[in-house]
Design a protein around this motif. Structure first.
Motif, mmCIF file in Angstrom:
data_model
loop_
_atom_site.group_PDB
_atom_site.id
_atom_site.type_symbol
_atom_site.label_atom_id
_atom_site.label_comp_id
_atom_site.label_asym_id
_atom_site.label_seq_id
_atom_site.Cartn_x
_atom_site.Cartn_y
_atom_site.Cartn_z
ATOM 1 N N VAL A 1 -5.853 -6.039 -1.881
ATOM 2 C CA VAL A 1 -7.254 -5.648 -2.481
ATOM 3 C C VAL A 1 -7.733 -4.196 -2.192
ATOM 4 C CG1 VAL A 1 -9.618 -6.013 -2.054
ATOM 5 C CG2 VAL A 1 -8.147 -8.170 -2.082
ATOM 6 N N ILE A 2 -7.382 -3.650 -0.963
ATOM 7 C CA ILE A 2 -7.614 -2.101 -0.466
ATOM 8 C C ILE A 2 -6.793 -1.306 -1.558
ATOM 9 C CG2 ILE A 2 -7.574 -0.779 1.326
ATOM 10 C CD1 ILE A 2 -9.738 -2.802 1.333
ATOM 11 N N THR A 3 -5.342 -1.556 -1.560
ATOM 12 C CA THR A 3 -4.638 -0.719 -2.403
ATOM 13 C C THR A 3 -5.125 -0.501 -3.717
ATOM 14 O OG1 THR A 3 -2.884 -2.311 -2.446
ATOM 15 C CG2 THR A 3 -2.522 -0.310 -1.062
ATOM 16 N N ARG A 4 -5.459 -1.728 -4.292
ATOM 17 C CA ARG A 4 -6.101 -1.647 -5.815
ATOM 18 C C ARG A 4 -7.172 -1.094 -5.788
ATOM 19 N NH1 ARG A 4 -7.391 -7.275 -8.397
ATOM 20 N NH2 ARG A 4 -7.115 -6.675 -10.728
ATOM 21 N N HIS A 5 -8.023 -0.978 -4.741
ATOM 22 C CA HIS A 5 -9.390 -0.096 -4.842
ATOM 23 C C HIS A 5 -9.139 1.363 -4.500
ATOM 24 C CE1 HIS A 5 -11.283 -3.994 -4.630
ATOM 25 N NE2 HIS A 5 -12.690 -3.123 -5.025
ATOM 26 N N GLY A 6 -7.923 1.737 -4.405
ATOM 27 C CA GLY A 6 -7.379 3.126 -4.130
ATOM 28 C C GLY A 6 -7.376 3.584 -2.670
ATOM 29 N N GLY A 7 -7.498 2.646 -1.816
ATOM 30 C CA GLY A 7 -7.760 2.790 -0.481
ATOM 31 C C GLY A 7 -6.573 2.496 0.453
ATOM 32 N N ARG B 1 -9.764 2.324 4.650
ATOM 33 C CA ARG B 1 -10.363 3.688 4.210
ATOM 34 C C ARG B 1 -10.383 3.251 2.527
ATOM 35 N NH1 ARG B 1 -6.912 8.020 4.360
ATOM 36 N NH2 ARG B 1 -8.781 9.644 4.652
ATOM 37 N N LEU B 2 -11.602 3.695 2.003
ATOM 38 C CA LEU B 2 -11.935 3.479 0.721
ATOM 39 C C LEU B 2 -12.247 4.840 0.138
ATOM 40 C CD1 LEU B 2 -13.387 -0.198 0.971
ATOM 41 C CD2 LEU B 2 -11.135 0.473 -0.348
ATOM 42 N N PRO B 3 -11.673 5.050 -1.177
ATOM 43 C CA PRO B 3 -12.683 6.364 -1.839
ATOM 44 C C PRO B 3 -13.913 5.895 -2.222
ATOM 45 C CG PRO B 3 -10.605 5.328 -3.310
ATOM 46 C CD PRO B 3 -10.785 4.544 -2.081
ATOM 47 N N ALA B 4 -14.721 6.739 -2.604
ATOM 48 C CA ALA B 4 -15.735 6.911 -3.192
ATOM 49 C C ALA B 4 -15.765 6.216 -4.829
ATOM 50 C CB ALA B 4 -16.662 7.999 -3.173
ATOM 51 N N GLU B 5 -14.843 6.495 -5.174
ATOM 52 C CA GLU B 5 -14.676 6.366 -6.808
ATOM 53 C C GLU B 5 -13.532 5.310 -6.841
ATOM 54 O OE1 GLU B 5 -14.772 9.508 -9.451
ATOM 55 O OE2 GLU B 5 -16.746 10.037 -8.478
ATOM 56 N N ALA B 6 -13.426 4.155 -7.373
ATOM 57 C CA ALA B 6 -12.450 3.241 -7.735
ATOM 58 C C ALA B 6 -11.487 3.894 -8.811
ATOM 59 C CB ALA B 6 -12.774 1.797 -8.379
#
Ligand code: ADP
Length: 503
Positions: A458-464, A481-486
């Protein structure tokens, strides 16, 4: 008055001397001059004879200062006196002369005058200057080399080392000159390098070895070395070595990156397989639940089979949970991406599980960032990630300890969530495997080993990124850690797989 050379049997000899020469009396007046002298300076006898030395050489009325003229010493009978004469001649060339002053003695041994013999040393001076220049150039060249250059004699005493040694090993070159080579490397490695030189006609290239910094740290280096020969025999060794630390670090990064690619490929393959199995299992599981429920309803409530049917339904539910996990892991589920505050998602996750009895003796500390930490993501999936992390944390503490949840913004503008527990930590050997699907250390029936792999997906898919920030006997901290933009792919997927309205 001295005897004039012209009137003496050696007068011819005086004239044939290859060096410009004059004879001075005690008053510095020229009493005799040879032809070579007149020719060299383009003077006539009249311009020289009867004139004082400084008038002839320097066209000056005054006597030269004592620090430049050693006439008085020569007159006092001192040996090895000479003056230096430096000027530019008519052709514009720099001329250097040594004017040797030799005492002339009479029959009684008394000094009656001084013989001045001119020796042109311009050639030697020019050679010396060009040598100095070459030397300086070589010095600059050696010092501007990136590699460390070390020259040593055959006994291993350091003769020269360039400035790079400061940057690479923190030594000043002066600290090393005159010292043994063992200050820079282990004796065994040095002996080995010498053996290699002997066996390879005095030149070795690209040997991997190590040297020491001033504080004794080992530095991996690549060494080129050779003997310096004089008359066919080796008289010194020269080594040039380059620091490999940066290069090795880069190689390590590359290997790690390659391993990560292999790992994610492995996960992707497993994901596809898991999705296939999950789809196949979904229908029979639904069937089992439906038929068990029907059977349950058709039997009186006190029928002895009721209990068994309950077990069947519960276990089937567990199986469906696993199937759901597999589908999420394999990214086959539906997606709804929206702007959301990650602290809120964590709080929602916590609220969903807080009533679970395992939380009874757990102290929960929450440090949420004071402002919303907005991201683009699927709330349901992200909530599941944090439920998995929170449940793992509580499991690790066996229901007793402190669970700390912190959200913040890091220096790279990533929205971060840390979940820390005071449990027993993760063994070093398991650390690499915790994100692998089906990896679990929990008892059969307690863990599926899918929680962290789903979270990872889930997290890598969200770019995190999700990682174990710290683990040890004091507990474990997971960091998300998650970026502001997907990423675009997630948004595109969400558009393509818009959840269909139920009903
Ligand atoms: P499961 O919880 O079903 O075992 P997970 O993928 O969530 O599956 O976790 C895999 C394994 O990682 C766990 O079995 C456990 O060994 C380890 N682990 C996860 N979180 C923690 C934690 N907070 N402390 C110690 N070990 C943990």
């Amino acid at each position: 008055m001295m005897g004039h050379p012209a009137g003496n049997p050696y007068a011819r000899l005086f004239n044939q001397l290859p060096f410009p020469t004059v004879v001075l009396n005690r008053e510095m007046v020229v009493e005799a001059v040879n032809q070579v002298f007149l020719k060299r300076y383009g003077l006539s006898e009249d311009q020289v004879l009867g004139h004082r030395c400084h008038e002839v050489f320097y066209q000056s009325e005054s006597v030269c200062p004592e620090n430049r003229c050693h006439f008085a010493e020569a007159l006092a009978g001192q040996d090895n006196c000479f003056n230096l004469h430096h000027y530019v001649n008519r052709a514009g060339e720099e001329v250097f002369e040594e004017i040797h002053l030799v005492a002339l003695r009479d029959d009684q041994g008394e000094v009656e005058g001084v013989l001045e013999i001119v020796r042109d040393i311009s050639q030697a001076k020019r050679l010396e200057a060009s040598l100095t220049e070459t030397n300086e150039f070589l010095h600059r060249l050696l010092n501007s080399m990136v590699g460390v250059v070390v020259a040593a004699d055959m006994d291993g005493k350091i003769l020269f080392v360039n400035q790079s040694v400061k940057r690479v090993l923190d030594f000043e070159p002066e600290e090393l000159v005159g010292k043994p080579l063992t200050m820079l490397g282990p004796p065994e490695d040095l002996r080995q390098a010498r053996r290699l030189l002997d066996n390879s006609r005095g030149q070795v290239q690209g040997v991997r070895t190590k040297v020491f910094t001033k504080i004794g740290e080992e530095v991996p280096v690549r060494l080129n070395s050779s003997y310096v020969y004089r008359d066919g025999a080796p008289v010194a060794t020269v080594g040039i070595f380059t620091d490999l630390r940066e290069k090795l670090k880069m190689e390590d990064h590359l290997v790690q990156a390659r391993m990560q690619v292999v790992h994610s490929e492995k996960l992707a393959r497993l994901g596809r397989m898991a999705a296939g199995i999950a789809h196949e299992l979904n229908n029979p599981l639904t069937g089992i639940t439906v038929y068990a429920e029907l059977l349950k309803e058709s039997l009186p409530p006190d029928h002895p089979a009721q209990n068994d049917l309950n077990y069947i339904i519960e276990d089937t539910e567990r199986c469906r949970d696993i199937v759901r996990g597999l589908l999420e892991y394999s990214r086959q589920g539906e997606l709804q991406v929206e702007d959301t505050d990650i602290s809120e998602v964590v709080e929602d996750a916590f609220n969903l599980i807080r009533d679970n009895s395992v939380f009874m003796h757990v102290e929960v500390v929450r440090h949420y960032f004071p402002e919303p930490l907005m991201i683009q993501g699927d709330k349901k999936l992200l909530r599941q990630v944090f439920i998995n992390l929170l449940m793992n944390a509580v499991d690790a503490m066996d229901g007793r300890g402190t669970l700390t949840v912190t959200t913040y913004l890091d220096a790279e503008d990533f929205r971060c969530v840390e979940v820390s527990d005071t449990g027993g930590g993760i063994d070093q050997e398991n650390l690499r495997r915790v994100f692998d699907p089906f990896f679990t250390t929990k008892a059969v029936g307690k863990g599926t080993g899918l929680g962290l792999s789903v979270a990872f997906g889930v997290i890598t898919r969200h770019g995190g990124e999700i990682s174990v920030k710290e683990t040890g006997q004091q507990g474990t901290t997971f960091l998300v850690r998650l970026p502001a933009e997907a990423p675009h792919e997630l948004l595109a997927f969400a558009r393509a797989y818009k959840p269909q309205p139920r009903g």
